[in-house]
Design an enzyme around this catalytic site. Structure first.
Site, short mmCIF file in Angstrom:
data_model
loop_
_atom_site.label_atom_id
_atom_site.label_comp_id
_atom_site.label_asym_id
_atom_site.label_seq_id
_atom_site.Cartn_x
_atom_site.Cartn_y
_atom_site.Cartn_z
N HIS A 1 4.28 -20.38 -23.61
CA HIS A 1 3.33 -19.39 -23.09
C HIS A 1 1.94 -19.59 -23.69
O HIS A 1 0.94 -19.65 -22.97
CB HIS A 1 3.84 -17.99 -23.39
CG HIS A 1 2.99 -16.90 -22.82
ND1 HIS A 1 3.21 -16.35 -21.59
CD2 HIS A 1 1.90 -16.25 -23.32
CE1 HIS A 1 2.31 -15.42 -21.34
NE2 HIS A 1 1.50 -15.35 -22.39
N GLU A 2 1.89 -19.70 -25.02
CA GLU A 2 0.60 -19.85 -25.67
C GLU A 2 -0.04 -21.20 -25.38
O GLU A 2 -1.26 -21.31 -25.29
CB GLU A 2 0.75 -19.64 -27.18
CG GLU A 2 1.28 -18.28 -27.58
CD GLU A 2 0.46 -17.13 -27.01
OE1 GLU A 2 -0.72 -17.32 -26.66
OE2 GLU A 2 1.03 -16.03 -26.89
N HIS B 1 -2.11 -20.96 -22.21
CA HIS B 1 -3.46 -20.44 -22.45
C HIS B 1 -4.35 -21.50 -23.10
O HIS B 1 -5.50 -21.72 -22.68
CB HIS B 1 -3.41 -19.22 -23.38
CG HIS B 1 -2.79 -18.00 -22.78
ND1 HIS B 1 -3.16 -17.49 -21.55
CD2 HIS B 1 -1.82 -17.17 -23.25
CE1 HIS B 1 -2.44 -16.40 -21.29
NE2 HIS B 1 -1.62 -16.19 -22.30
#
Length: 424
Positions: free
Chosen positions: A75-76, A79
């Site tokens: 997820h990170e 980003h």
């Protein structure tokens, strides 16, 4: 923090909110709720010496925690990679929260691995007076045009969706994809001791084939509604039961009569767990093209199940709030899955990824969906930015609520662990 709503998808094999997010300068690891079917969490009882059961439990818990850490990393990374691809300044990349276990620099980015792998963040130096960047630097995230910011904020969800598909694809290639065949009746996996069902003679493994108004093939919702509407009244049931030592049910049905107890709210309850009666088989692909088709079907099924489960939770929150679980329950469920079958970790990883994506799309402060909503509002205002203090106030209040909910879930789920209950 990680929260999830334990979803029917893991019943398909088959969580507490698991939410990781990005922050600009101030970074608060956030943990959110995801959807999973609510069940008791079983961990091995503590022993004086390291028994094989205890070692197996530790290994299964470690496996589940590793899966969660990998999902947060994905997820990170979404980003981070989206920001890097647009030349946007990034100052920090962290997995976990709590004390730092390892720290290193990747160019201008400080990377940190922390002790508790249940969240993470990507830090942007937009509001850091010591960053050395001018407030009007065009490569600060807040100064980029709307499309660039939408890309960065939504990239975490996109990464989880892509990773979920890759997990299902790997499952198809290695152990095969589970396929369910619907069988008549409703399965009774569990009967609570001393309950109305136990007094009537209902046993775990029984299949309810008929009930008043539900013959010849009842469903779980129909039976639940029937029992709720019948407190203190006799309800005849037709049940198939496996004969001792046999896998197939005895061809002669058993006739039982159950009298639902009256709950505090005046509805009936009989004290059983009900689930659809299905037979699960595994289909293995013959080639890569076949694997792609199988994985796409399974991914679509899991996605619909997770998003529909979240929708039902939100629409009926007063009845389904207990299905929202925190990181303790997620790891406990994952450990149980790992102990029962390593193959189940594929489904566990895919469902948690999809849950994280679904939760983060909600337009709530402190979630990616809340940030997306603010950016879209700015676009609707013709590019006029929302006052910085207003935006920070909204996000700070959201983060505070999320942290409070997360702490409540951690305490509640910890107290619900079987070995904790035995110690109290």
């Amino acid at each position: 923090m990680i929260t999830t709503h334990l979803s029917p998808a893991l019943k398909h094999r088959s969580p507490s909110p698991l939410h990781s997010t990005y922050h600009s300068h101030h970074h608060l690891p956030v943990h959110l709720p995801l959807p999973l079917p609510r069940r008791h969490c079983h961990l091995a009882k503590p022993a004086a010496a390291a028994s094989p059961d205890l070692l197996a439990s530790i290994e299964s818990v470690a496996s589940a925690a590793s899966v969660l850490a990998a999902i947060v990393l994905v997820h990170e990374s979404g980003h981070f990679l989206a920001a890097a691809s647009r030349g946007i300044h990034v100052s920090q990349f962290s997995i976990g929260f709590g004390p730092a276990l390892a720290r290193f620099r990747l160019g201008a980015v400080e990377c940190t691995l922390r002790a508790i792998p249940l969240g993470g963040y990507v830090g942007f130096p937009d509001d850091d007076p010591e960053s050395g960047f001018a407030p009007d630097d065009p490569d600060l995230l807040r100064n980029r045009p709307v499309p660039d910011r939408l890309l960065v904020v939504s990239a975490g969800v996109a990464a989880n969706l892509a990773f979920a598909f890759l997990v299902v694809y790997a499952q198809a290639l290695t152990v095969g994809v589970p396929v369910q065949a619907r069988l008549p009746g409703v399965l009774v996996p569990e009967v609570l001791p001393g309950s109305a069902a136990a007094r009537a003679g209902l046993l775990p493994g029984d299949v309810i084939l008929a009930a008043p108004g539900a013959a010849p093939d009842p469903s779980v919702p129909v039976l639940v509604d029937l029992m709720k509407a019948s407190p203190g009244r006799k309800v005849p049931l037709t049940v198939f039961r496996a004969a001792p030592g046999k896998l197939e049910p005895d061809p002669r049905p058993v006739e039982l009569t159950v009298v639902p107890d009256t709950s505090a709210d005046g509805t009936g309850r009989i004290g059983v767990q009900l689930s659809p009666n299905v037979r699960v088989t595994r289909v293995r692909p013959e080639n890569l093209a076949d694997a792609t088709v199988l994985a796409a079907r399974e991914f679509a099924l899991l996605t619909v199940t997770v998003f529909d489960g979240l929708r039902q939770t939100l629409l009926n929150f007063s009845q389904s709030a207990d299905k929202v679980s925190g990181p303790v329950a997620i790891i406990a469920v994952g450990a149980e899955v790992a102990r029962s079958s390593a193959d189940g970790l594929f489904q566990f990883a895919a469902v948690i990824n999809l849950n994280l994506a679904a939760i983060n799309l909600l337009p709530l402060p402190a979630l990616d969906g809340g940030t997306l909503a603010l950016i879209l509002l700015e676009a609707a205002r013709g590019g006029r930015k929302i006052p910085r203090e207003v935006e920070q106030g909204i996000m700070s209040s959201g983060i505070l609520v999320v942290l409070m909910v997360g702490m409540f879930l951690i305490v509640r789920d910890t107290l619900n662990l079987d070995f904790i209950k035995e110690m109290l």
